[in-house]
Design an enzyme around this catalytic site. Structure first.
Site, PDB file in Angstrom:
ATOM      1  CG  HIS A 193      -0.569   0.331   2.489  1.00 57.89           C
ATOM      2  ND1 HIS A 193      -0.243  -0.618   3.440  1.00 57.89           N
ATOM      3  CD2 HIS A 193      -0.380   1.520   3.094  1.00 57.89           C
ATOM      4  CE1 HIS A 193       0.124  -0.022   4.557  1.00 57.89           C
ATOM      5  NE2 HIS A 193       0.054   1.280   4.378  1.00 57.89           N
ATOM      6  CG  ASP A 205       0.342  -4.032   2.792  1.00 58.35           C
ATOM      7  OD1 ASP A 205       0.891  -3.542   1.798  1.00 58.35           O
ATOM      8  OD2 ASP A 205      -0.454  -3.394   3.515  1.00 58.35           O
ATOM      9  CB  SER A 227       2.697   1.739   6.481  1.00 62.28           C
ATOM     10  OG  SER A 227       1.444   1.364   6.916  1.00 62.28           O
TER      11      SER A 227
END
Ligand code: ARG
Ligand code: GLU
Length: 716
Positions: free
Chosen positions: A84, A221, A651
């Site tokens: 992402h 991810d 992240s």
């Protein structure tokens, strides 16, 4: 002032070092935490984490793009971050024919790695406490404006000085603890960063928005990039002649796996937290801010989804936009729930009452009431500002109109108008590639209806009131605007830009367009009626918070109230340590801390977009063709949760084990724990990471790209 704060902090830490895993610590001060870290299992020293004399783990961590973290995993500049985080790059290289989002992308050699405009990564060279230098010239008793001016001038001088030390340097001075302390952050920024690989979204975004912020999780991810440098290893703009960057330090990868209770350490760039705010600030978020924003986004998401489900093209066009809108929307829901469950408003009120009593007649007398009063004054303006950003600023055609309008520049002296053709052409291309008129129009009608309903008359702008009156409803207004605006039609815009005889005239035409007018009128209203108030009150709040922050520290130390203090996140490099641990989300339910490929197969469903996996993965599972990438039960591990205190910006952060080796990649939190930006509950706050063995498994078995694994250093 610096000394006082440092002494206060040290005494507090000595007193309460063995508390839960809450905290986002400054790497340069990690020596203050290292004993606690070692007691909890960490085997390295403070100098291994952060050092300005030798290569340390910090040299393998980067700020990726504008708000993610990445880490170096090979001597050849190979970088790992989340899917992402690389999403917009993957999307930019995708088209209906070459859909890397759907099919994945793997460069099989260096030539195939794809350059990315506008993407950069930054390494932290060093950080240092510069409080004295930044406050030079400021004396107690001076006004806040004078203080701000001194901070600004001193910061600029310092930044100008340090960036001369080398190539590609950039620096920032950041206020910590509401300006009780200032730190310099010096970065080296690399601008040639190329896409190396990404799994298909059915792996990288498996579970989609359905599973986002949730546990148990099975999202692969990750995506991979490579940093390029000039032949001297210095930052350089993209060039064919650039070579892979040679890092000072890169992570070894541990395939030994994780167990409940294992020590974990996250190194990354958390974006924003507000752990020390007043109860009234929390009450606004819980009762007003979050619920309204959630509602406005529900409307937009429903409209997007409706059209996305009707067309493959629209699905791709709005995939990134939908994910962006959905992300905070879901987070806010968990945040409200968590704040309520923790009774944070009440707990803070009790703390404030005790503090206030203690503070009577001292340095911090009255600060609680002052902050309360400021919040009350702020509320209607804050509400209008949030509405502005969640409604007006969500209208794509209006944002585009104003950015195109901004490609015309007026020379202040001569009045001559110039036009940036290249920039305009780029804007046009980028906008129409991913814009679908019916979605934007329906959102316009829905959002303006809400604006009308919820913004009190005295806060509405005149333009808005006039338009609603003129058209009778937001729907009819939308109909008229999208009919009349030139921006509703790409061909018209292109023709218009090509056929220009006078830039001044064209500029005027665009200004009169209803979409530009919409953006401009609201912007004027915001700039005159809302922003000055929010900005003034927020500045006063900052000032009051500076005292309250110091006050909280003195109070907790002298009254022996157990509370940990660490600076709120501000997108600077931090250490968060904890351990692998499950949790109990509800009565009679306990979640184990790791998930496996078995769970992917349980969720697999070709009928449901978010759960439809590639056939290749089904085949591998049927044959149990797992290679070396299994856990002790013989399954492929996928994700795990731990107690590390993280937030947005973390992240892509490396998850490191007791030996300093990479075991995973942080990418999310459980939604029941997202109030940790305001209040941390060790029982329920968990960060979610991708197990690095799943990354290796996908590269090896699904992508057949083991040349990448060959670059890495694996340890068991
Ligand atoms: N919740 C994660 C974060 O805050 C992941 C977001 C991207 N994924 C998504 N399905 N929207 O950024
Ligand atoms: N997904 C988040 C990010 O982009 C991390 C989740 C969170 O902790 O907020 O940084």
């Amino acid at each position: 002032m610096k000394k006082t704060l440092t002494i206060i902090l040290l005494t507090i830490m000595a007193g309460f070092s063995a508390r839960a895993d809450e905290g986002m610590w400054l790497p340069s001060l990690i020596a203050q935490r290292i004993a606690d870290m070692q007691e909890k299992g960490f085997k390295l020293d403070a100098e291994d984490i952060y050092s300005i004399n030798q290569a340390s783990l910090k040299d393998a961590v980067v700020l990726f793009g504008r708000g993610c973290t990445g880490e170096l995993i090979s001597p050849e500049g190979l970088l790992l971050t989340n899917h992402h985080c690389g999403y917009s790059q993957i999307q930019q290289h995708s088209s209906v024919e070459n859909d890397y989002l759907r099919d994945g992308f793997w460069a099989m050699n260096r030539e195939e790695e794809l350059p990315n405009k506008g993407l950069s990564v930054s390494f932290l060279e060093r950080m240092e406490d510069v409080t004295d230098r930044i406050l030079k010239g400021y004396e107690p008793g001076m006004s806040e404006d004078e203080r701000v001016a001194a901070v600004k001038a001193n910061s600029k001088a310092l930044i100008d000085e340090v960036i001369k030390e080398g190539k590609g340097l950039r620096a920032t001075v950041e206020a910590l603890y509401y300006g009780n302390q200032y730190f310099l952050f010096l970065y080296r920024q690399y601008d040639d960063v190329r896409l190396v690989g990404a799994p298909p979204s059915s792996i990288g975004k498996f579970g989609g928005d359905t599973d986002n912020w949730m546990w148990p999780r099975h999202t692969g991810d990750f995506s991979m990039f490579r940093i390029y440098a000039d032949k001297d290893n210095n930052p350089a703009p993209y060039s064919k002649d650039n070579v892979p960057y040679k890092p000072k330090k890169y992570f070894r990868i541990s395939t030994a796996g994780v167990q409940e209770g294992d020590f974990t350490f996250i190194y990354g760039f958390p974006g924003r937290t507000r752990e020390y705010i007043h109860s009234e600030g929390v009450r606004y978020i819980e009762e007003i801010g979050d619920p309204h924003k959630i509602h406005l986004r529900t409307l937009r998401l429903d409209i997007m989804s409706k059209y996305q489900s009707q067309s493959q093209k629209v699905r791709i066009q709005y995939s990134s936009k939908h994910a962006d809108v959905a992300n905070a929307w879901k987070k806010w829901q968990g945040e409200v729930k968590g704040i309520r469950k923790m009774k944070t408003v009440q707990t803070k009120q009790e703390f404030e009452a005790a503090f206030d009593k203690w503070a009577t007649d001292g340095e911090f007398d009255g600060v609680i009431a002052k902050i309360y009063g400021l919040y009350k004054e702020l509320e209607p303006y804050q509400f209008a500002a949030e509405y502005y950003s969640e409604t007006v600023r969500a209208i794509e055609i209006a944002n585009f109109a104003s950015s195109l309008y901004a490609t015309y520049k007026v020379n202040k002296e001569t009045g001559e108008v110039t036009f940036d053709q290249k920039k305009a052409a780029d804007l046009v291309e980028a906008f129409y590639k991913d814009w679908y008129l019916p979605i934007d129009k329906e959102c316009f009608a829905a959002l303006m209806t809400e604006f009308d309903k919820n913004i009190p008359a005295e806060f509405k702008c005149e333009y808005f009131t006039k338009q609603i009156k003129k058209y009778g409803s937001a729907e009819k207004w939308a109909e008229a605007l999208f009919n009349k605006s030139i921006f509703a039609d790409q061909a018209k815009v292109e023709k218009f830009l090509k056929a220009q005889k006078s830039f001044a005239k064209s500029r005027k035409t665009l200004l009169d367009d209803p979409a530009t007018e919409f953006a401009a009128e609201f912007a004027k209203w915001y700039a005159s009626d809302i922003y000055p108030a929010t900005s003034r009150i927020n500045q006063e709040l900052q000032l009051a918070y500076r005292d309250y922050m110091r006050g909280q520290m003195v109070y907790c130390r002298t009254q022996r109230v157990p509370k940990v203090f660490y600076p709120d996140a501000n997108l600077t490099l931090r250490v968060a340590y904890g351990h692998i641990k499950g949790y109990q989300p509800a009565d009679a339910t306990y979640y184990l801390p790791s998930s496996t490929i078995k769970g992917i197969m349980e969720k697999d469903n070709p009928e449901i977009f978010d759960y439809n996996i590639p056939q290749r993965l089904r085949d591998i599972y049927a044959e149990k063709d797992y290679g070396n990438w299994t856990d002790s039960t013989g399954e492929v591990p996928v994700c795990f949760i731990a107690t590390n205190h993280t937030t947005g910006g973390n992240s892509g952060s490396p998850v490191i084990n007791a030996d300093g080796d990479l075991i995973g990649l942080n990418f999310d939190r459980v939604w029941e724990g997202t109030m940790s930006d305001i209040v941390f509950d060790p029982e329920i706050c968990r960060n979610i990471s991708l197990d690095v063995r799943y990354v290796l498994f996908i590269i090896d078995k699904v992508a057949d790209a083991d040349h990448l694994i060959a670059e890495m250093t694996l340890v068991n």
